[in-house]
Design an enzyme around this catalytic site. Sequence first.
Site, PDB file in Angstrom:
ATOM      1  N   ARG A 133       0.759  -1.251   0.129  1.00 46.92           N
ATOM      2  CA  ARG A 133       0.038   0.062  -0.024  1.00 46.92           C
ATOM      3  C   ARG A 133       0.695   1.275   0.124  1.00 46.92           C
ATOM      4  NH1 ARG A 133      -5.215  -1.914   2.028  1.00 46.92           N
ATOM      5  NH2 ARG A 133      -6.302  -1.390   0.339  1.00 46.92           N
ATOM      6  N   GLN A 153      -0.396   2.690  -6.245  1.00 49.40           N
ATOM      7  CA  GLN A 153      -1.882   3.087  -6.177  1.00 49.40           C
ATOM      8  C   GLN A 153      -2.753   2.649  -7.173  1.00 49.40           C
ATOM      9  OE1 GLN A 153      -2.541   7.108  -4.619  1.00 49.40           O
ATOM     10  NE2 GLN A 153      -2.335   6.485  -2.512  1.00 49.40           N
ATOM     11  N   ASP A 160      -3.615  -1.077  -6.969  1.00 49.99           N
ATOM     12  CA  ASP A 160      -4.135  -1.495  -5.693  1.00 49.99           C
ATOM     13  C   ASP A 160      -5.471  -2.242  -5.899  1.00 49.99           C
ATOM     14  OD1 ASP A 160      -4.933  -2.028  -3.211  1.00 49.99           O
ATOM     15  OD2 ASP A 160      -4.196  -0.187  -2.237  1.00 49.99           O
ATOM     16  N   SER A 205      -8.088  -2.007  -3.037  1.00 47.80           N
ATOM     17  CA  SER A 205      -8.799  -0.401  -2.835  1.00 47.80           C
ATOM     18  C   SER A 205      -9.809  -0.383  -3.681  1.00 47.80           C
ATOM     19  CB  SER A 205      -7.837   0.600  -3.031  1.00 47.80           C
ATOM     20  OG  SER A 205      -6.932   0.576  -1.747  1.00 47.80           O
ATOM     21  N   TYR A 223      -2.541  -0.808   8.361  1.00 50.82           N
ATOM     22  CA  TYR A 223      -3.886  -1.710   8.558  1.00 50.82           C
ATOM     23  C   TYR A 223      -3.839  -1.637  10.248  1.00 50.82           C
ATOM     24  CZ  TYR A 223      -3.322  -3.542   4.150  1.00 50.82           C
ATOM     25  OH  TYR A 223      -3.180  -3.886   2.618  1.00 50.82           O
TER      26      TYR A 223
HETATM   27  N1  LIG Z   1      -1.537   3.220  -1.326  1.00 48.51           N
HETATM   28  C1  LIG Z   1      -1.901   3.678  -0.341  1.00 48.51           C
HETATM   29  O1  LIG Z   1      -1.285   4.750   0.369  1.00 48.51           O
HETATM   30  C2  LIG Z   1      -3.033   3.228   0.185  1.00 48.51           C
HETATM   31  C3  LIG Z   1      -4.118   2.535  -0.412  1.00 48.51           C
HETATM   32  C4  LIG Z   1      -5.301   1.833  -0.065  1.00 48.51           C
HETATM   33  C5  LIG Z   1      -5.371   1.997   1.501  1.00 48.51           C
HETATM   34  N2  LIG Z   1      -4.522   2.482   2.359  1.00 48.51           N
HETATM   35  C6  LIG Z   1      -4.637   2.639   3.764  1.00 48.51           C
HETATM   36  O2  LIG Z   1      -4.630   0.996   4.196  1.00 48.51           O
HETATM   37  C7  LIG Z   1      -5.345   0.985   5.369  1.00 48.51           C
HETATM   38  C8  LIG Z   1      -6.242   0.016   5.186  1.00 48.51           C
HETATM   39  O3  LIG Z   1      -7.271   0.085   4.475  1.00 48.51           O
HETATM   40  P1  LIG Z   1      -8.189  -1.107   4.077  1.00 48.51           P
HETATM   41  O4  LIG Z   1      -9.559  -0.643   3.714  1.00 48.51           O
HETATM   42  O5  LIG Z   1      -7.723  -2.163   3.270  1.00 48.51           O
HETATM   43  O6  LIG Z   1      -8.377  -2.008   5.380  1.00 48.51           O
HETATM   44  P2  LIG Z   1      -8.900  -3.420   5.842  1.00 48.51           P
HETATM   45  O7  LIG Z   1      -9.824  -3.739   4.606  1.00 48.51           O
HETATM   46  O8  LIG Z   1      -7.969  -4.311   6.161  1.00 48.51           O
HETATM   47  O9  LIG Z   1     -10.046  -3.122   6.919  1.00 48.51           O
HETATM   48  C9  LIG Z   1     -10.922  -2.332   6.869  1.00 48.51           C
HETATM   49  C10 LIG Z   1     -11.027  -1.463   8.353  1.00 48.51           C
HETATM   50  O10 LIG Z   1     -11.490  -2.335   9.366  1.00 48.51           O
HETATM   51  C11 LIG Z   1     -10.856  -1.448  10.460  1.00 48.51           C
HETATM   52  N3  LIG Z   1     -10.839  -2.408  11.654  1.00 48.51           N
HETATM   53  C12 LIG Z   1      -9.940  -3.535  11.802  1.00 48.51           C
HETATM   54  N4  LIG Z   1     -10.383  -3.852  13.156  1.00 48.51           N
HETATM   55  C13 LIG Z   1     -11.408  -2.945  13.770  1.00 48.51           C
HETATM   56  C14 LIG Z   1     -12.006  -3.103  14.665  1.00 48.51           C
HETATM   57  N5  LIG Z   1     -11.957  -4.070  15.732  1.00 48.51           N
HETATM   58  N6  LIG Z   1     -13.239  -2.258  15.049  1.00 48.51           N
HETATM   59  C15 LIG Z   1     -13.139  -1.367  14.118  1.00 48.51           C
HETATM   60  N7  LIG Z   1     -12.436  -1.155  12.809  1.00 48.51           N
HETATM   61  C16 LIG Z   1     -11.755  -2.061  12.664  1.00 48.51           C
HETATM   62  C17 LIG Z   1      -9.505  -1.051   9.847  1.00 48.51           C
HETATM   63  O11 LIG Z   1      -8.840  -0.121  10.704  1.00 48.51           O
HETATM   64  C18 LIG Z   1      -9.704  -0.743   8.453  1.00 48.51           C
HETATM   65  O12 LIG Z   1      -9.792   0.706   8.536  1.00 48.51           O
HETATM   66  C19 LIG Z   1      -6.079   2.330   5.325  1.00 48.51           C
HETATM   67  O13 LIG Z   1      -5.252   3.141   6.228  1.00 48.51           O
HETATM   68  C20 LIG Z   1      -5.872   2.811   4.071  1.00 48.51           C
HETATM   69  O14 LIG Z   1      -6.344   4.317   3.993  1.00 48.51           O
HETATM   70  C21 LIG Z   1      -3.293   3.008   1.905  1.00 48.51           C
END
Ligand SMILES: NC(=O)c1ccc[n+]([C@@H]2O[C@H](COP(=O)([O-])OP(=O)(O)OC[C@H]3O[C@@H](n4cnc5c(N)ncnc54)[C@H](O)[C@@H]3O)[C@@H](O)[C@H]2O)c1
Length: 384
Positions: free
Chosen positions: A127, A132, A135, A138, A235
């Site tokens: 990530r 991006q 990804d 996403s 994460y």
């Molecule tokens: N290229 C990049 O920079 C890039 C791209 C995509 C995502 N991201 C980041 O990666 C991170 C993960 O994204 P994702 O959507 O794939 O996550 P994910 O699908 O792994 O999880 C979904 C969400 O569930 C939350 N979660 C986990 N346990 C929980 C709990 N017990 N209670 C409540 N919420 C809980 C996580 O914090 C996350 O926000 C985010 O910070 C996102 O912004 C960065």
Amino acid sequence: MRIGVPKEIRASERRVALSPEVAGKLAQAGHEVRIETAAGENARIPDSAFAQAGAIIVPDACTAFGADVVLKVQRPVSVVEGGPDEIAWLHEGAGLIGLLAPFEHRDQVEAYAARGLTAFAMEFIPRITRAQSMDALSSQSTVAGYRAVIEAAHAFGRLMPLMMTAAGTVAPAKVLVLGAGVAGLQAIATARRLGGVVSAFDVRPAVKEEVQSLGARFLEVAAEEAKAAQTEGGYAREMSAAFREKQRAVIGEALKKSDIAISTALIPGKPAPRLITAEMVESMAPGSVIVDLAVASGGNCALSELDKVVEKHGVTIIGYGDMASRAPTHASAFYAKNLFNLLQLMTDKESKAFRPDWEDEIVRGALLTREGRVVSEALARGGL
Ligand SMILES: NC(=O)c1ccc[n+]([C@@H]2O[C@H](COP(=O)([O-])OP(=O)(O)OC[C@H]3O[C@@H](n4cnc5c(N)ncnc54)[C@H](O)[C@@H]3O)[C@@H](O)[C@H]2O)c1
């Protein structure tokens, strides 16, 4: 490079790993693109659209699999699962790129190595900013988050927005989003567009501003531990029992007042955190709707069932494991673009051959098997 795109044959998979736009770009770049006939049928993309873009329509899966690089949505089907042996159709040394679910299907990763494949998992693309555009987690979560709200609105017997009409006034629906990552943020945005009043909860306080900027209220659990809830990869971590207890109280109170709950919480490589107990479901008003987007990873809700819609205590609980695939045309278009951008990175500029730079952070991250061995660092670590 010969690029093969078979039809996806897993149950309820409607997506395809190619779009006419990407087929055109690959053909223009001088690659031979072979796509199995009717591969785009369930995503409402006819063979003619791929043919016009410059792809060759091939009559069977075996021919589509017989390429230098094979693009898939889902991992190949095996004989053990009652299907054909798709892995056997891949040529030794071929590239295989897809959402291969390596944590859940480690045995199949061994099979890729045994077949001599160079396999890449789209889930393991790091990530980082440079990645991006590749990804797929996403892009597919974006579609899933949107679609979850549409499914909820459809199952909800009431209206979502505030309506003041001559026939009466309707209060806006109250929506709770659990987990404000990519899917959760899209769910918040979609629920807001439909006029819902939205609250959201996530263990990572880093998302508070994003939630608020979408016009939703951020629910917080007051605990020191929250500061360390995020891993270096961005994460969530698994939280302590004490934190989970506090979290249960906050979510329980919020659910009682919610009409719709969309849960999206995941921890990579671990079962999904259990956020909604049976008692919490019971405390919701009859007619409420829960969509559990984490159902395939064990579920955020104790009562959700994979690929089913169930009614418990008067609450409809939607457990579709194929949410992104329910908007297959755009999900496929986004996914194909992710694959195209990854392929660009791994193609030699001069010879146009498949020649990944094995030291590249993105290539190293996504790579599962090479030269007969399982080489994934994420698999060795057991997490992202
Ligand atoms: N290229 C990049 O920079 C890039 C791209 C995509 C995502 N991201 C980041 O990666 C991170 C993960 O994204 P994702 O959507 O794939 O996550 P994910 O699908 O792994 O999880 C979904 C969400 O569930 C939350 N979660 C986990 N346990 C929980 C709990 N017990 N209670 C409540 N919420 C809980 C996580 O914090 C996350 O926000 C985010 O910070 C996102 O912004 C960065």
